[in-house]
Structures are given as C-alpha cells and as structure tokens.
Design a protein around this motif. Structure first.
Motif, PDB file in Angstrom:
ATOM      1  N   VAL A  86       0.819  -1.210   0.000  1.00  0.00           N
ATOM      2  CA  VAL A  86       0.000   0.000   0.000  1.00  0.00           C
ATOM      3  C   VAL A  86       0.856   1.263   0.000  1.00  0.00           C
ATOM      4  CG1 VAL A  86      -1.773   1.305   1.241  1.00  0.00           C
ATOM      5  CG2 VAL A  86      -1.897  -1.202   1.144  1.00  0.00           C
ATOM      6  N   ASN A  87       1.835   1.338   0.885  1.00  0.00           N
ATOM      7  CA  ASN A  87       2.653   2.550   1.017  1.00  0.00           C
ATOM      8  C   ASN A  87       3.540   2.863  -0.182  1.00  0.00           C
ATOM      9  OD1 ASN A  87       1.547   3.084   3.503  1.00  0.00           O
ATOM     10  ND2 ASN A  87       3.265   2.287   4.680  1.00  0.00           N
ATOM     11  N   PRO A  88       4.181   1.868  -0.809  1.00  0.00           N
ATOM     12  CA  PRO A  88       5.095   2.180  -1.919  1.00  0.00           C
ATOM     13  C   PRO A  88       4.381   2.824  -3.113  1.00  0.00           C
ATOM     14  CG  PRO A  88       5.493  -0.041  -1.087  1.00  0.00           C
ATOM     15  CD  PRO A  88       4.203   0.426  -0.467  1.00  0.00           C
ATOM     16  N   LYS A  89       5.091   3.749  -3.772  1.00  0.00           N
ATOM     17  CA  LYS A  89       4.561   4.344  -4.994  1.00  0.00           C
ATOM     18  C   LYS A  89       4.544   3.308  -6.117  1.00  0.00           C
ATOM     19  CE  LYS A  89       6.003   9.094  -4.002  1.00  0.00           C
ATOM     20  NZ  LYS A  89       6.822  10.256  -4.470  1.00  0.00           N
ATOM     21  N   PHE A  90       5.498   2.418  -6.085  1.00  0.00           N
ATOM     22  CA  PHE A  90       5.552   1.301  -7.015  1.00  0.00           C
ATOM     23  C   PHE A  90       6.326   0.185  -6.327  1.00  0.00           C
ATOM     24  CE2 PHE A  90       9.554   3.359  -7.531  1.00  0.00           C
ATOM     25  CZ  PHE A  90      10.459   2.375  -7.876  1.00  0.00           C
ATOM     26  N   THR A  91       6.201  -1.017  -6.830  1.00  0.00           N
ATOM     27  CA  THR A  91       6.910  -2.131  -6.210  1.00  0.00           C
ATOM     28  C   THR A  91       7.936  -2.699  -7.180  1.00  0.00           C
ATOM     29  OG1 THR A  91       5.297  -3.778  -6.962  1.00  0.00           O
ATOM     30  CG2 THR A  91       4.917  -2.761  -4.805  1.00  0.00           C
ATOM     31  N   PHE A  92       8.974  -3.294  -6.616  1.00  0.00           N
ATOM     32  CA  PHE A  92       9.980  -3.973  -7.419  1.00  0.00           C
ATOM     33  C   PHE A  92       9.507  -5.402  -7.670  1.00  0.00           C
ATOM     34  CE2 PHE A  92      12.459  -0.686  -5.198  1.00  0.00           C
ATOM     35  CZ  PHE A  92      13.031  -0.057  -6.304  1.00  0.00           C
ATOM     36  N   SER A  93       8.890  -5.605  -8.806  1.00  0.00           N
ATOM     37  CA  SER A  93       8.399  -6.927  -9.152  1.00  0.00           C
ATOM     38  C   SER A  93       9.550  -7.773  -9.678  1.00  0.00           C
ATOM     39  CB  SER A  93       7.311  -6.822 -10.219  1.00  0.00           C
ATOM     40  OG  SER A  93       7.851  -6.247 -11.403  1.00  0.00           O
ATOM     41  N   PHE A  94       9.310  -9.067  -9.831  1.00  0.00           N
ATOM     42  CA  PHE A  94      10.279  -9.906 -10.513  1.00  0.00           C
ATOM     43  C   PHE A  94      10.391  -9.410 -11.953  1.00  0.00           C
ATOM     44  CE2 PHE A  94       9.836 -12.381  -6.823  1.00  0.00           C
ATOM     45  CZ  PHE A  94      10.845 -13.342  -6.797  1.00  0.00           C
ATOM     46  N   ILE A  95      11.609  -9.340 -12.448  1.00  0.00           N
ATOM     47  CA  ILE A  95      11.835  -8.818 -13.792  1.00  0.00           C
ATOM     48  C   ILE A  95      11.080  -9.672 -14.809  1.00  0.00           C
ATOM     49  CG2 ILE A  95      13.583  -8.412 -15.579  1.00  0.00           C
ATOM     50  CD1 ILE A  95      15.544  -7.739 -13.331  1.00  0.00           C
ATOM     51  N   GLY A  96      10.314  -9.001 -15.639  1.00  0.00           N
ATOM     52  CA  GLY A  96       9.440  -9.682 -16.592  1.00  0.00           C
ATOM     53  C   GLY A  96       7.988  -9.644 -16.154  1.00  0.00           C
ATOM     54  N   PHE A  97       7.786  -9.291 -14.885  1.00  0.00           N
ATOM     55  CA  PHE A  97       6.421  -9.213 -14.348  1.00  0.00           C
ATOM     56  C   PHE A  97       6.100  -7.794 -13.867  1.00  0.00           C
ATOM     57  CE2 PHE A  97       7.551 -13.661 -14.070  1.00  0.00           C
ATOM     58  CZ  PHE A  97       6.390 -14.317 -14.441  1.00  0.00           C
ATOM     59  N   GLU A  98       6.692  -6.810 -14.537  1.00  0.00           N
ATOM     60  CA  GLU A  98       6.454  -5.419 -14.156  1.00  0.00           C
ATOM     61  C   GLU A  98       4.991  -5.014 -14.301  1.00  0.00           C
ATOM     62  OE1 GLU A  98      10.736  -5.901 -15.061  1.00  0.00           O
ATOM     63  OE2 GLU A  98       8.880  -6.461 -16.115  1.00  0.00           O
ATOM     64  N   TRP A  99       4.277  -5.742 -15.143  1.00  0.00           N
ATOM     65  CA  TRP A  99       2.851  -5.458 -15.326  1.00  0.00           C
ATOM     66  C   TRP A  99       2.028  -5.845 -14.098  1.00  0.00           C
ATOM     67  CZ3 TRP A  99      -0.067  -9.960 -15.177  1.00  0.00           C
ATOM     68  CH2 TRP A  99       0.649 -11.159 -15.361  1.00  0.00           C
ATOM     69  N   LEU A 100       2.626  -6.641 -13.200  1.00  0.00           N
ATOM     70  CA  LEU A 100       1.942  -7.008 -11.967  1.00  0.00           C
ATOM     71  C   LEU A 100       2.251  -5.954 -10.906  1.00  0.00           C
ATOM     72  CD1 LEU A 100       2.439 -10.867 -11.554  1.00  0.00           C
ATOM     73  CD2 LEU A 100       0.268  -9.648 -11.705  1.00  0.00           C
ATOM     74  N   TRP A 126      -1.898 -15.922  -4.869  1.00  0.00           N
ATOM     75  CA  TRP A 126      -0.643 -15.910  -4.105  1.00  0.00           C
ATOM     76  C   TRP A 126       0.556 -15.760  -5.036  1.00  0.00           C
ATOM     77  CZ3 TRP A 126       0.684 -15.142   0.740  1.00  0.00           C
ATOM     78  CH2 TRP A 126       2.023 -15.365   1.080  1.00  0.00           C
ATOM     79  N   SER A 127       0.520 -16.444  -6.157  1.00  0.00           N
ATOM     80  CA  SER A 127       1.621 -16.346  -7.121  1.00  0.00           C
ATOM     81  C   SER A 127       1.757 -14.918  -7.638  1.00  0.00           C
ATOM     82  CB  SER A 127       1.390 -17.307  -8.294  1.00  0.00           C
ATOM     83  OG  SER A 127       1.343 -18.646  -7.848  1.00  0.00           O
ATOM     84  N   ALA A 128       0.623 -14.278  -7.906  1.00  0.00           N
ATOM     85  CA  ALA A 128       0.655 -12.898  -8.378  1.00  0.00           C
ATOM     86  C   ALA A 128       1.233 -11.966  -7.322  1.00  0.00           C
ATOM     87  CB  ALA A 128      -0.751 -12.438  -8.774  1.00  0.00           C
ATOM     88  N   SER A 129       0.813 -12.137  -6.076  1.00  0.00           N
ATOM     89  CA  SER A 129       1.322 -11.271  -5.004  1.00  0.00           C
ATOM     90  C   SER A 129       2.805 -11.526  -4.756  1.00  0.00           C
ATOM     91  CB  SER A 129       0.527 -11.489  -3.714  1.00  0.00           C
ATOM     92  OG  SER A 129       0.741 -12.783  -3.181  1.00  0.00           O
ATOM     93  N   TYR A 130       3.240 -12.774  -4.959  1.00  0.00           N
ATOM     94  CA  TYR A 130       4.648 -13.106  -4.801  1.00  0.00           C
ATOM     95  C   TYR A 130       5.490 -12.435  -5.876  1.00  0.00           C
ATOM     96  CZ  TYR A 130       8.888 -15.979  -5.011  1.00  0.00           C
ATOM     97  OH  TYR A 130      10.194 -16.404  -5.055  1.00  0.00           O
ATOM     98  N   LEU A 131       5.014 -12.484  -7.112  1.00  0.00           N
ATOM     99  CA  LEU A 131       5.786 -11.959  -8.235  1.00  0.00           C
ATOM    100  C   LEU A 131       5.752 -10.442  -8.329  1.00  0.00           C
ATOM    101  CD1 LEU A 131       4.698 -14.587 -10.908  1.00  0.00           C
ATOM    102  CD2 LEU A 131       6.957 -14.409  -9.835  1.00  0.00           C
ATOM    103  N   MET A 132       4.768  -9.799  -7.698  1.00  0.00           N
ATOM    104  CA  MET A 132       4.643  -8.349  -7.849  1.00  0.00           C
ATOM    105  C   MET A 132       5.524  -7.548  -6.899  1.00  0.00           C
ATOM    106  SD  MET A 132       0.967  -7.166  -6.201  1.00  0.00           S
ATOM    107  CE  MET A 132      -0.024  -8.236  -7.207  1.00  0.00           C
ATOM    108  N   GLN A 133       6.182  -8.203  -5.955  1.00  0.00           N
ATOM    109  CA  GLN A 133       7.082  -7.465  -5.085  1.00  0.00           C
ATOM    110  C   GLN A 133       8.169  -8.387  -4.547  1.00  0.00           C
ATOM    111  OE1 GLN A 133       7.801  -7.138  -1.498  1.00  0.00           O
ATOM    112  NE2 GLN A 133       6.982  -9.200  -1.236  1.00  0.00           N
TER     113      GLN A 133
END
Length: 437
Positions: free
Chosen positions: A44-58, A97-104
């Motif tokens: 919630v707090n971050p302006k953006f998250t560091f996703s796994f590379i290739g999953f920046e759309w998440l 869960w997989s999506a939340s894992y890959l998005m940050q």
C-alpha cells in the motif's frame, strides 16, 4: 512399473489432514499479512513495487485494494481447509498468491516461494475426498484412498528443498559461525534466552546441527526406526526457528509435511478415528497418466536445476545475488549497504543526485542498496520517469556493500550508465564489481 507404483492407492488420511492444516496456514498467512502491517508496508505505502523482472505489469491494486485482495485469499484458504469447492478455492488461492509473490520482492522469503509451489501441487491433489464439505454435499466423490504419487511428490519436493538448504551452508562464514554469531547478536535483548543465544558453543550447535538436520531430515523421516526421533527433533528445530528467527508460517508448514511420512494408520488413529482404514492397494491408472508423469518429471527437473544456476555466473552468489532467489539459500548471510543515484541530463550535461525519499519507502531504500536487479530496475524507473518529462538521462550509482559485517566494498561500477543497460538473466552483469570479501 513406474505407473503401477505411482497410481497404486493408499489410505488418504495424511493428505486429508494436511489439507486442513494447509488451508488454515494459508488463511493465517493472508490475514496475518494485513494485521501485522505487512500489506501496508509492502503493497500500500510504496509508490511502485519492485516486481520480478518480466512481471512489471503485476502491480498492487490502488488505494486499499490490496487489503481486500489478501482478505479474499484468506477466504480461499478457509475454503481449502473446509474442503468447500476445493478445486476452485485452491486454484484461486494459487493464482492470487503467485501474483502477489511476483509483484514485489522487497520482502523476500523462501516460504513465500514454497507456498506457491505447494499450492500449485495441491491443485492436482484429490484432497477433498474425505472430511470435506464437498464430500458431504456430494457423497459420490467420497473416497478413503489416494494414489501414491500424492505422497511422493511432496516427499521429493521437500527432499530438494532441504538438500539444497544443507549444501548451501558449506561456506566459510557459516562453518566458522560468523553469520550465526551476527544473527544472534541482534537477538541479545530477547527476554530469558537473549544471553544464552550469545554462547559460542551454542552457535556451533546451530551451525552444524542445521547442516545435519537439513541434510538428513527427509531420509530419517522415511526410515521407520528413526521417524519418531527425528519428528521430535523437527518440533524443537522448527519451534526454535519460529520463536527466535520469526520466519512466519514455514516452521508450522514444515511440521504439517510430516503427515506424509507417518503410516496412514497412525494419522487416522490420531485425527480421524471414525474413518475406515483403506488397505486394498488397488492400482487405478487414469487416462492421462502418461501426461501426468511427463508434467511432473519436467517440473522436478526444473526444481533440481534451478538452484544450480548460480554456478554458471561469475563470482560468489553471496556477493552478486545472481542465482540467489528460488534456490533454497535460506538464512545464509546478512548484507548491509549504502547507495546513491546520480542522474545526468544528456543534453545539458547537468548532474544531480536523486533524493530516494521522493520515490522509495524506508524498507525499499534498505533493500535496494544490496540487490543488483533492484538497483537496475530503479535506474530504468528513473529513466522512464524523466522521459515522461521530455528529459533524456543517464543513471549512475555509487554503492558500497558489506557481507556478514565485513568491511564495506564498492559494489556497482560508478562509471556505468545503468539506464542504458539491458538486463540478461542468463549472463553475469559485469557492472557488478568483483567481490573482495
């Protein structure tokens, strides 16, 4: 012969009880992430998250959407536990869960990855065939048995996890207790046990006990004469990790896995006393048996190969981080770092220092200093941010890193424009300077 072994049926008491514990832990992990502030800090707090590379759309849902997201995952966890619309629930939880894992990856923990893998495996399990609402509402699906592969895919997955965890500990700072000593020093203020955790002899027990436990726990659980002994050791080991290291649900998930090692009769006698014990050993091969075996063969080859990839990169994985994630390198080292980003306007030549507070949370600032892929991602983010303003920039980084409290050493080549670098996951990034530690 392999098909006969894998599709031979056995009593399903272990799987049924595991489903209940697993669903409960999924619920607690999801709801706990909200109540402890984890969702707020990382989603919630971050302006953006560091996703796994290739999953920046998440990226996280806007506003308070991630609270709702995790609450829904908690509901699916409860549905798994109760065996209510099990297939829908476990597939939905796995995807979410997989999506939340890959998005940050600001908060990275091996049990997040393990939970993704196990929930994916549970999608294929007939775990709702007994002691479930599905079986109650639809008695036709009720069954006392399961094919043996249900047990052995879990056993093999655990063997891979623990074996790599054990092998990864064979490096100097673990073997000479340097890492453990630093880790325990941060727990000196723990009530009652704080001073005890500082004892050198205890550090050696943790160091070599950890290697032996990870390397032997699965074989000793499979061997009936040692099963009860290693189970007691597992309880002590995992409860210690839970209370002292505070690593979430993993210790309890690890204990739940032991259900697959005990005799079905033992599990039934403890948890399902009214259940009839299945003893027929019938072999039932489904039409898709060959496809199923091929699918899991590919999966386990991938699981065996992925943790080895760091050997194909230059330098030490403890320094470069290349090949660290998804490799069961658990609780091996501590890293600290300092970092600054400087941007250069290509047209004017003007150079300015980036105020990280304008972009990152405190937690993100701590993580970015030691993670090369995160450093690269932030450089790309800055490039795109300035591009929107019509400004073409270069991004240079000054970073110094310490591994296991050793002297700080320059980490990133300060003369390389990271904004112009392409990321190659299969090649060493030569802008990471060689390790000198």
């Amino acid at each position: 012969m392999l098909k006969s072994f894998l599709f031979k049926h056995m009593d399903n008491s272990g799987l049924v009880i595991f489903r209940i514990f697993f669903g409960l832990l999924c619920f607690l992990e999801s709801v706990g992430a909200i109540l402890t502030g984890w969702v707020k800090t990382n989603m919630v707090n971050p302006k953006f998250t560091f996703s796994f590379i290739g999953f920046e759309w998440l990226q996280p849902l806007p506003g308070n959407g991630m609270y709702f997201y995790y609450a829904v995952m908690g509901v699916f966890g409860l549905m798994v536990m109760l065996g209510y619309k099990y297939r829908v629930a476990i597939i939905s939880f796995t995807l979410m869960w997989s999506a939340s894992y890959l998005m940050q990856k600001t908060s990275y923990n091996n049990h997040y990855y393990l939970l993704m893998l196990i929930s994916s495996i549970m999608v294929f399990m007939p775990a709702n065939k007994y002691a479930s609402l599905d079986a109650k509402f639809n008695p036709e699906i009720k069954s006392l048995s399961m094919p043996q592969w249900c047990k052995w895919v879990i056993v093999l997955q655990l063997f891979i996890v623990y074996t790599y965890a054990s092998l990864a500990k064979f490096y100097p700072d673990w073997l000479n207790t340097t890492f453990i000593e630093n880790l325990m020093r941060n727990r000196k203020d723990y009530p009652v046990i704080g001073e005890f955790l500082q004892q050198k002899w205890f550090h050696y027990i943790l160091v070599y006990g950890g290697i032996l436990f990870d390397g032997l726990v699965v074989p000793l659980l499979l061997f009936k004469p040692t099963r009860k002994f290693i189970f007691i050791v597992s309880i002590v080991f995992h409860l210690f990790n839970s209370f002292v290291l505070q690593i979430g649900i993993f210790p309890y998930l690890a204990l739940a896995f032991t259900l697959f090692f005990f005799e079905p009769k033992t599990v039934r006698n403890i948890f399902l006393k009214k259940k009839t014990l299945y003893e027929d050993s019938q072999i039932i091969q489904p039409k898709y048996s060959s496809f199923f075996i091929t699918l899991f063969s590919i999966y386990f080859l991938f699981q065996i190969g992925l943790p080895l990839r760091h050997h194909f990169f230059e330098d030490d994985v403890l320094w470069t981080e290349e090949g660290h994630r998804l490799s069961w390198r658990m609780m091996l080292r501590s890293k600290g770092g300092t970092i600054s980003f400087r941007i250069r306007d290509v047209e004017t030549g003007e150079t300015t220092r980036v105020n990280l507070r304008n972009y990152l949370t405190d937690k993100q600032k701590r993580r970015i200093a030691t993670k090369p892929d995160v450093i690269w991602q932030f450089a790309q983010y800055l490039k795109e941010d300035y591009k929107k303003k019509g400004i073409n920039i270069q991004v240079f980084v000054r970073s110094r890193v310490s591994v296991n409290h050793k002297p700080y050493v320059t980490f990133i080549n300060p003369n390389v424009d990271l904004a112009s670098i392409e990321w190659n996951p299969f090649k060493h990034s030569d802008w990471i300077l060689p390790s000198k530690q």
